[in-house]
Design a protein around this motif. Structure first.
Motif, PDB file in Angstrom:
ATOM      1  N   SER A   2      -5.165   1.276   0.487  1.00 48.97           N
ATOM      2  CA  SER A   2      -4.071   0.889  -0.403  1.00 48.97           C
ATOM      3  C   SER A   2      -3.983  -0.624  -0.533  1.00 48.97           C
ATOM      4  O   SER A   2      -3.691  -1.138  -1.616  1.00 48.97           O
ATOM      5  CB  SER A   2      -2.740   1.453   0.115  1.00 48.97           C
ATOM      6  N   TYR A   6      -4.372  -2.665  -4.032  1.00 47.77           N
ATOM      7  CA  TYR A   6      -3.334  -3.614  -4.456  1.00 47.77           C
ATOM      8  C   TYR A   6      -3.950  -4.989  -4.728  1.00 47.77           C
ATOM      9  O   TYR A   6      -3.606  -5.638  -5.712  1.00 47.77           O
ATOM     10  CB  TYR A   6      -2.238  -3.719  -3.401  1.00 47.77           C
ATOM     11  N   ASP A   9      -5.694  -4.960  -7.991  1.00 48.81           N
ATOM     12  CA  ASP A   9      -4.731  -4.940  -9.084  1.00 48.81           C
ATOM     13  C   ASP A   9      -4.103  -6.319  -9.264  1.00 48.81           C
ATOM     14  O   ASP A   9      -3.890  -6.774 -10.398  1.00 48.81           O
ATOM     15  CB  ASP A   9      -3.646  -3.898  -8.818  1.00 48.81           C
ATOM     16  N   TRP A 171       1.846  -3.895 -13.771  1.00 52.85           N
ATOM     17  CA  TRP A 171       1.212  -3.529 -12.507  1.00 52.85           C
ATOM     18  C   TRP A 171       0.860  -2.037 -12.539  1.00 52.85           C
ATOM     19  O   TRP A 171       1.625  -1.224 -13.047  1.00 52.85           O
ATOM     20  CB  TRP A 171       2.153  -3.795 -11.340  1.00 52.85           C
ATOM     21  N   VAL A 173      -0.567  -0.562  -9.505  1.00 56.01           N
ATOM     22  CA  VAL A 173      -0.577  -0.092  -8.117  1.00 56.01           C
ATOM     23  C   VAL A 173       0.739  -0.449  -7.436  1.00 56.01           C
ATOM     24  O   VAL A 173       1.234  -1.570  -7.574  1.00 56.01           O
ATOM     25  CB  VAL A 173      -1.756  -0.723  -7.338  1.00 56.01           C
ATOM     26  N   LEU A 175       3.175  -1.174  -4.149  1.00 50.91           N
ATOM     27  CA  LEU A 175       3.106  -1.704  -2.791  1.00 50.91           C
ATOM     28  C   LEU A 175       3.329  -0.562  -1.809  1.00 50.91           C
ATOM     29  O   LEU A 175       4.289   0.201  -1.937  1.00 50.91           O
ATOM     30  CB  LEU A 175       4.208  -2.746  -2.572  1.00 50.91           C
ATOM     31  N   LYS A 215       6.904  -0.770  -6.880  1.00 49.29           N
ATOM     32  CA  LYS A 215       6.035  -1.398  -7.879  1.00 49.29           C
ATOM     33  C   LYS A 215       6.788  -2.583  -8.477  1.00 49.29           C
ATOM     34  O   LYS A 215       7.957  -2.469  -8.847  1.00 49.29           O
ATOM     35  CB  LYS A 215       5.658  -0.407  -8.980  1.00 49.29           C
TER      36      LYS A 215
END
Length: 227
Positions: A2, A6, A9, A171, A173, A175, A215
Motif C-alpha cells: 500500500s 501511494y 500515485d 488522487w 489511492v 492512505l 483519501k
C-alpha cells in the motif's frame, strides 16, 4: 504494497500538477520553501523563494536558491521582476481577507500566477481531518482555509488576471492506516512546536483509531495571466 502504491500515485499527482506549466529558464517566485521549490529547480526554473518562517528555511537548508525572508505582502520589488509567482499549497495559510491584496501584488511582481490548492470537499473522513487542522490553526491565530476552484478563479479575475488554465487532479489511492499514523504523528510534532493546544493534538492523535483509510481531496490548479 500500500505504501508503494501511494508513492506511485503521489508521483503521478505531481506530474499532473506540473506537466502543463512551462518554467524552464524563467524567473519564478515560489511563495513558501519546500517540495515545490525542489520541483521547480528540477524543471529548470530560476527560483527565488519568499519564506517568512526561518525554521522552514533551516529545515530546507539543502535547497540552494536565493531566499527572501519576509511575508509576501512585504515583498520589496515590483515592476514585473519575475515571470511567474507560484503559491503551491501556501495561499490557504493567508488571511482570506488579504487574498485580493496578495494577488494584486502578485500581478505587480509577475505577469503570470499559479495557484495550487487542495479542494475543501472530499470524503467525509478527509473533511473531518481538514476541519480539525483548520480549527487548530485558527486557535493560534493562523489560517488553514481551503477554498473551491470557483473562489480562486473569482479572486484572480477581480485582481486583474485572466484564467488561462484550470484543472483538478484526483488522487486514486487512499492512505492506509499506517501511512495516516505517520502523517498524524509528524503533524502532531509540528503543532506542538507551534504552540497548538494539547486538546487539538490529542484529538489529532486519536484520528487513526477512528479511521482506517483516508483519501486526500482533489488538487485544484489555476493559472492566470495579467495584462
Amino acid at each position: 504494497m500500500s505504501a508503494m502504491r501511494y508513492r506511485f500515485d503521489a508521483e503521478r499527482v505531481q506530474e499532473e500538477i506540473w506537466k502543463d506549466i512551462e518554467v524552464r529558464d524563467k524567473v519564478v517566485i515560489d511563495v513558501g520553501i519546500g517540495e515545490s521549490t525542489k520541483k521547480l529547480i528540477e524543471l529548470g526554473a530560476r527560483v527565488i523563494c519568499v519564506e517568512k518562517n526561518l525554521q522552514k528555511v533551516e529545515e530546507h537548508s539543502s535547497i540552494k536558491v536565493p531566499i527572501m525572508l519576509c511575508d509576501f505582502l512585504n515583498f520589496p520589488f515590483r515592476n514585473r521582476v519575475a515571470d511567474l509567482v507560484i503559491f503551491h499549497f501556501t495561499i490557504h495559510e493567508i488571511n482570506p481577507g488579504l487574498h485580493m491584496k496578495t494577488l494584486r501584488l502578485a500581478g505587480e511582481v509577475a505577469p503570470q500566477l499559479l495557484i495550487v490548492e487542495p479542494a475543501p470537499r472530499g470524503s467525509p473522513v478527509y473533511e473531518e481531518f481538514s476541519r480539525l487542522w483548520r480549527d487548530a490553526m485558527h486557535s493560534i491565530g493562523g489560517f488553514e482555509d481551503y477554498m473551491p476552484m470557483e473562489y480562486w478563479e473569482n479572486v484572480m479575475k477581480q485582481a486583474g488576471f485572466e484564467v488561462i488554465r484550470r484543472k483538478s487532479v484526483k488522487w486514486r489511492v487512499e492512505l492506509s492506516r499506517d501511512l495516516l499514523r505517520e502523517i498524524i504523528e509528524k503533524t502532531a510534532r509540528e503543532w506542538l512546536g507551534m504552540g497548538v493546544s494539547s486538546r487539538f493534538i490529542e484529538e489529532l492523535r486519536k484520528f487513526p483509531t477512528r479511521h482506517s483509510k483516508m483519501k486526500w481531496s482533489d488538487i485544484n490548479v489555476i493559472l492566470g495571466k495579467a495584462p
